[in-house]
Write a protein that holds these residues in place. Structure first.
Motif, PDB file in Angstrom:
ATOM      1  N   ALA A  15     -15.397 -20.362 -12.737  1.00  0.00           N
ATOM      2  CA  ALA A  15     -14.228 -19.458 -13.763  1.00  0.00           C
ATOM      3  C   ALA A  15     -15.378 -18.739 -14.556  1.00  0.00           C
ATOM      4  O   ALA A  15     -15.701 -19.066 -15.004  1.00  0.00           O
ATOM      5  N   PRO A  16     -14.602 -17.165 -15.415  1.00  0.00           N
ATOM      6  CA  PRO A  16     -15.082 -16.737 -16.107  1.00  0.00           C
ATOM      7  C   PRO A  16     -15.327 -16.989 -17.577  1.00  0.00           C
ATOM      8  O   PRO A  16     -14.465 -18.364 -17.551  1.00  0.00           O
ATOM      9  N   ASP A  17     -16.715 -16.906 -17.942  1.00  0.00           N
ATOM     10  CA  ASP A  17     -17.037 -17.952 -19.687  1.00  0.00           C
ATOM     11  C   ASP A  17     -17.151 -18.908 -19.540  1.00  0.00           C
ATOM     12  O   ASP A  17     -16.672 -19.621 -20.277  1.00  0.00           O
ATOM     13  N   SER A  18     -17.703 -19.391 -18.388  1.00  0.00           N
ATOM     14  CA  SER A  18     -17.954 -21.193 -18.346  1.00  0.00           C
ATOM     15  C   SER A  18     -18.903 -21.085 -17.786  1.00  0.00           C
ATOM     16  O   SER A  18     -20.505 -20.194 -17.371  1.00  0.00           O
ATOM     17  N   ASN A  19     -19.646 -22.807 -18.515  1.00  0.00           N
ATOM     18  CA  ASN A  19     -20.992 -22.488 -18.171  1.00  0.00           C
ATOM     19  C   ASN A  19     -21.440 -23.735 -17.760  1.00  0.00           C
ATOM     20  O   ASN A  19     -21.060 -24.972 -17.446  1.00  0.00           O
ATOM     21  N   THR A  20     -22.132 -23.863 -16.236  1.00  0.00           N
ATOM     22  CA  THR A  20     -22.334 -25.661 -15.381  1.00  0.00           C
ATOM     23  C   THR A  20     -23.331 -25.270 -15.141  1.00  0.00           C
ATOM     24  O   THR A  20     -24.332 -25.276 -14.662  1.00  0.00           O
ATOM     25  N   ALA A  21     -23.536 -26.673 -15.589  1.00  0.00           N
ATOM     26  CA  ALA A  21     -25.375 -27.441 -14.915  1.00  0.00           C
ATOM     27  C   ALA A  21     -25.215 -29.247 -14.811  1.00  0.00           C
ATOM     28  O   ALA A  21     -24.140 -29.313 -14.802  1.00  0.00           O
ATOM     29  N   GLY A  22     -25.862 -29.298 -14.101  1.00  0.00           N
ATOM     30  CA  GLY A  22     -25.875 -30.984 -13.815  1.00  0.00           C
ATOM     31  C   GLY A  22     -26.145 -31.493 -12.242  1.00  0.00           C
ATOM     32  O   GLY A  22     -26.451 -30.293 -11.619  1.00  0.00           O
ATOM     33  N   ALA A  23     -26.464 -32.024 -12.240  1.00  0.00           N
ATOM     34  CA  ALA A  23     -26.492 -32.905 -10.197  1.00  0.00           C
ATOM     35  C   ALA A  23     -26.192 -33.562  -9.884  1.00  0.00           C
ATOM     36  O   ALA A  23     -26.595 -33.848  -8.843  1.00  0.00           O
ATOM     37  N   SER A  24     -24.191 -32.931 -10.345  1.00  0.00           N
ATOM     38  CA  SER A  24     -24.015 -33.910  -9.308  1.00  0.00           C
ATOM     39  C   SER A  24     -23.307 -32.729  -7.784  1.00  0.00           C
ATOM     40  O   SER A  24     -22.738 -33.072  -6.937  1.00  0.00           O
ATOM     41  N   GLY A  25     -24.085 -31.511  -8.022  1.00  0.00           N
ATOM     42  CA  GLY A  25     -23.901 -30.833  -6.425  1.00  0.00           C
ATOM     43  C   GLY A  25     -24.799 -31.289  -5.562  1.00  0.00           C
ATOM     44  O   GLY A  25     -24.839 -31.506  -4.406  1.00  0.00           O
ATOM     45  N   VAL A  26     -25.891 -31.841  -6.472  1.00  0.00           N
ATOM     46  CA  VAL A  26     -27.242 -32.433  -5.208  1.00  0.00           C
ATOM     47  C   VAL A  26     -26.047 -34.335  -4.823  1.00  0.00           C
ATOM     48  O   VAL A  26     -26.890 -34.026  -3.663  1.00  0.00           O
ATOM     49  N   VAL A  27     -25.776 -34.946  -5.879  1.00  0.00           N
ATOM     50  CA  VAL A  27     -24.667 -35.975  -5.243  1.00  0.00           C
ATOM     51  C   VAL A  27     -23.700 -36.101  -4.198  1.00  0.00           C
ATOM     52  O   VAL A  27     -24.217 -36.775  -2.650  1.00  0.00           O
ATOM     53  N   PHE A  28     -23.307 -34.479  -4.263  1.00  0.00           N
ATOM     54  CA  PHE A  28     -22.652 -34.507  -3.133  1.00  0.00           C
ATOM     55  C   PHE A  28     -23.112 -33.462  -1.673  1.00  0.00           C
ATOM     56  O   PHE A  28     -22.384 -33.969  -1.224  1.00  0.00           O
ATOM     57  N   GLY A  29     -23.918 -33.466  -2.240  1.00  0.00           N
ATOM     58  CA  GLY A  29     -24.887 -32.830  -1.298  1.00  0.00           C
ATOM     59  C   GLY A  29     -25.575 -33.944  -0.330  1.00  0.00           C
ATOM     60  O   GLY A  29     -25.649 -34.129   1.039  1.00  0.00           O
ATOM     61  N   LEU A  30     -26.000 -34.293  -0.945  1.00  0.00           N
ATOM     62  CA  LEU A  30     -26.356 -35.525   0.043  1.00  0.00           C
ATOM     63  C   LEU A  30     -25.665 -36.508   0.598  1.00  0.00           C
ATOM     64  O   LEU A  30     -25.740 -37.385   0.891  1.00  0.00           O
ATOM     65  N   PHE A  31     -24.349 -36.805  -0.013  1.00  0.00           N
ATOM     66  CA  PHE A  31     -23.966 -37.312  -0.079  1.00  0.00           C
ATOM     67  C   PHE A  31     -22.995 -36.957   1.421  1.00  0.00           C
ATOM     68  O   PHE A  31     -23.084 -37.714   2.862  1.00  0.00           O
ATOM     69  N   GLY A  32     -22.736 -35.477   1.680  1.00  0.00           N
ATOM     70  CA  GLY A  32     -22.435 -34.932   2.975  1.00  0.00           C
ATOM     71  C   GLY A  32     -23.926 -34.997   4.273  1.00  0.00           C
ATOM     72  O   GLY A  32     -22.718 -34.718   5.441  1.00  0.00           O
ATOM     73  N   TYR A  33     -24.942 -35.297   3.283  1.00  0.00           N
ATOM     74  CA  TYR A  33     -26.067 -34.742   4.375  1.00  0.00           C
ATOM     75  C   TYR A  33     -26.283 -36.428   5.067  1.00  0.00           C
ATOM     76  O   TYR A  33     -26.047 -36.913   6.357  1.00  0.00           O
TER      77      TYR A  33
END
Length: 429
Positions: free
Chosen positions: A105-123
């Motif tokens: 979304a516009p004007d948002s700021n995103t950070a965190g390792a949760s994307g890596v967690v989801f990626g390792l889960f799918g892997y």
């Protein structure tokens, strides 16, 4: 520790320590590192795609990601090796970060390792099926049971959570399982008999020695030479023996080695020795559809149960039944055998799930009707309900193990029959 375990443990402990150190610095500086999060569709923010995966918005955010990152990362590093794990992680970070940059979304700021967690889960979830390794299939199923509920985080259900980072991280993990899969070694080439090297000609050169110059011959000499050639080079099964009568053209020849007396010989006649590389070859089993019959039933029962309030436990037979009735597969006995086994597995699981539900509700109603007010307020209800859950949970886990074995057997071109307790033979192939 083994040679692979020690680097994996050190890497993951160091990674988690780095995350906590960075969050401590961010806390001490009043959130100065939060500016390295990803702001969508700003060209200058592309440089923050990788750093954002190591930053968090507060210690609560970091605590929620620490344990799953440590466990999933440790399992992935142990099974893949540190170099391959680092490549997988980098692909996940880039896929998740770029997905956020394009779609957040516009004007948002995103950070965190949760994307890596989801990626390792799918892997870990799909790696075993892609590489066809039984141990990794089992690991993927355990990971799916333990962390399958996180898949809700990949849906736009909470405006305060970056579901885009979760979704694209999951996609990156599945993509990494395909990109960095270990391919099975190619079979060694079959030995091919090569013709012997021709003798060297005069002067050390290759090729046969030069033939002598032809000499003029009379008709009588040519006739005698032809008779000698026929007698010296007679081959059994071709033409009449020396001095024998000439047979009409097209008559089957006698005398092929290995043929019964009086039986015609020659290629294609009865009694002919088998020729290597010719003849009817056994058909190659259709391992793909056979494998998916078990896997489809298994995923419907497990994932559907976790994500659809138990509904999947009643629907595991639908996919293998549709596959068995497909026009392309209905006449293939190998596919029909595996699909029938998967159908019986799905039907049996549905029956047992219904029975477990009935017993669960009945035990609760009986206890509520017969118990006193004091017993209702105590934990006595947990005993019969827990007993039902443990019994049917163990049964369901046994079915999962059998379905995994069936999946692996199907990929190897082998037949598999479920134990009767797990798959009642209700449907016939």
């Amino acid at each position: 520790m083994t040679s692979r375990a020690k680097p994996a443990v050190c890497l993951m402990l160091g990674w988690v320590a780095l995350l906590w150190l960075l969050e401590g610095v961010d806390f001490a500086t009043g959130g100065a590192l939060d500016t390295f999060g990803i702001a969508p569709r700003e060209p200058a923010e592309l440089a923050d795609v990788v750093p954002a995966a190591f930053l968090h918005f507060g210690f609560g955010h970091l605590v929620a990601n620490t344990l799953p990152l440590l466990l999933l990362g440790l399992v992935a590093a142990l099974r893949s090796g540190v170099p391959r794990f680092l490549a997988v992680t980098l692909l996940i970070i880039l896929t998740s970060g770029l997905g956020v940059w394009f779609t957040a979304a516009p004007d948002s700021n995103t950070a965190g390792a949760s994307g890596v967690v989801f990626g390792l889960f799918g892997y870990l979830l799909v790696r075993g099926f892609i590489e066809r390794k039984l141990l990794d299939i089992g690991i993927g199923l355990v990971v799916g049971v333990l962390y399958g509920s996180i898949l809700w985080g990949a849906l736009p259900t909470d405006s305060g959570i970056s579901w885009q980072g979760h979704l694209f991280g999951l996609i990156g993990g599945v993509l990494a399982a395909f990109v960095f899969r270990v391919r099975a070694p190619a079979p060694p080439p079959a030995a091919v008999a090569r013709p012997s090297r021709p003798p060297r000609g005069p002067g050390g050169g290759g090729g046969p020695p030069p033939a002598p110059p032809p000499r003029a011959a009379t008709r009588e000499t040519q006739h005698l030479r032809g008779e000698q050639s026929m007698s010296d080079h007679y081959q059994p099964g071709y033409g009449p023996p020396p001095g024998g009568p000439q047979q009409p053209y097209g008559t089957p020849q006698q005398g092929w080695p290995g043929a019964a007396p009086g039986q015609p010989g020659g290629y294609g006649y009865p009694g002919t020795p088998p020729q290597p590389g010719y003849g009817t070859q056994p058909p190659t089993p259709s391992s793909g559809p056979a494998m998916w019959s078990h896997l489809g039933a298994l995923l419907t029962v497990t994932a559907g149960t976790m994500m659809c309030c138990g509904l999947g436990a009643f629907l595991g037979w639908i996919y293998p039944l549709s596959l068995r009735g497909n026009e392309r597969h209905k006449h293939d006995p190998y596919i029909r055998h595996h699909a029938t086994q998967a159908v019986n597995y799905g039907i049996t699981q549905a029956i047992m799930a219904a029975l477990g539900l009935v017993l669960y509700v009945a035990s609760a109603l009986i206890f509520a009707a017969a118990a006193t007010e004091e017993q209702r307020n105590s934990s006595g209800l947990a005993v019969p309900l827990l007993t039902v859950i443990v019994i049917f949970g163990a049964y369901a886990l046994s079915g999962v193990v059998c379905a995994v074995i069936g999946t692996v057997k199907a990929t190897r071109g082998e037949l598999w029959t479920y134990p009767r307790l797990i798959a009642w033979p209700l449907s016939k192939g």
